[in-house]
Enzyme design. Sequence first.
Site, PDB file in Angstrom:
ATOM      1  N   TRP A   1       0.853  -1.230   0.081  1.00 51.95           N
ATOM      2  CA  TRP A   1       0.000   0.055  -0.104  1.00 51.95           C
ATOM      3  C   TRP A   1       0.766   1.343   0.117  1.00 51.95           C
ATOM      4  O   TRP A   1       0.407   2.242  -0.568  1.00 51.95           O
ATOM      5  CB  TRP A   1      -0.974   0.068   1.253  1.00 51.95           C
TER       6      TRP A   1
ATOM      7  N   ASP B   1      -0.541   6.416   6.475  1.00 49.21           N
ATOM      8  CA  ASP B   1      -1.790   5.737   6.541  1.00 49.21           C
ATOM      9  C   ASP B   1      -1.537   4.860   7.519  1.00 49.21           C
ATOM     10  O   ASP B   1      -0.802   4.103   7.682  1.00 49.21           O
ATOM     11  CB  ASP B   1      -1.318   4.784   5.179  1.00 49.21           C
TER      12      ASP B   1
ATOM     13  N   LYS C   1     -10.952  -2.053   9.054  1.00 54.25           N
ATOM     14  CA  LYS C   1     -10.011  -3.086   9.985  1.00 54.25           C
ATOM     15  C   LYS C   1     -10.381  -2.858  11.288  1.00 54.25           C
ATOM     16  O   LYS C   1     -10.639  -3.934  12.006  1.00 54.25           O
ATOM     17  CB  LYS C   1      -8.609  -2.381   9.834  1.00 54.25           C
TER      18      LYS C   1
END
Length: 356
Positions: A102, A169, A193
């Site tokens: 990511w 992030d 999450k």
Amino acid sequence: MKKHNYSAGPCILPQEVFEKSAQAILNFNNSDLSILEISHRSKDFVAVMEEARALALDLLGLEGKGYQALFLAGGASMEFLMAPYNLMKENGKAAYLDSGTWASAAIKEAKFFGETVIVGSSKNENYNHVPKGYSIPADADYFHCTSNNTIFGTQMKEFPDLDIPMVCDMSSDMFSRNIDFSKFGIIYAGAQKNMGPAGTALVIVKEEILGKNGRHIPSMLDYAKHIKAESMYNTPPVFPVYASLLTLQWLKNLGGIPAIEKINNAKADLLYTEIDRNPLFKGTAVVEDRSTMNACFLLDTPLHTDTFNAMLKEAGIVGLPGHRSVGGYRASMYNALPLESVQVLVDVMKDLENKI
């Protein structure tokens, strides 16, 4: 039989969140309307959005410190684009730490906006550690990092002190551990999450860093416009925001981040201890960078795979297969996963050892 859900996301959420969400789908706030059909401008939902934004800042210790919380559509991947749009100057420069899939995706987007300096990368080692010893250009418009690498099971344990904005992030470890969150100019995280169902991303923005890049920003990608509209510039993802509020309330009632951090550390210690002890298993991430959220590990030989998988199924364990980039297994131990579920997994690992 209870399922022990190790899915990497969308993932396990607290049982009370499911129950309250289910009730709200049928009848929200005794309005005889579903949360799925009410107006986002209604008094009831405006109260949800206001409480969710305030509670996010409260849990992070950022209330009254110049930050705003936004719940936006597009997921965390949209922030790969929005961060450079809002912070990188024309012909500017940004610094990125390449610590996983990511992070690499965020770098790809930033390259459309200006010079993108990769200050450190662990790609050549299949991202089995977090790069260290890197230097960040003082003339960079911002520095971007990823706090936890879901796929590879690594986690940043320290963050630099900078004179430029730091963007992070935190999709897979948001609200899971104590950090000095005031170090960051922007924090973003997909909800699926530790917060709620997929469909929204939480973005924490320090207002003073905005409006300084001289760049024209499309309205939907402009953090300042979303802040001015109180996170309702367009129709927000109503249900994911509501479920996220319920999860944040659950965390607050539990004792906030300090309380959940103790639980998360106990879960991680229990599983990693067994991975290191049991000769049939080995971890994939370097020990010092192991994630408390995502533990990646391999069997010593593929010959045991079918037996182990059958035992996992019998124990009610789901969501454990690793990402194809790593293989093996990945135990995602997000906030709502109870310690008891980790003990069940550890017991299965011990039982396999006794069988072989």
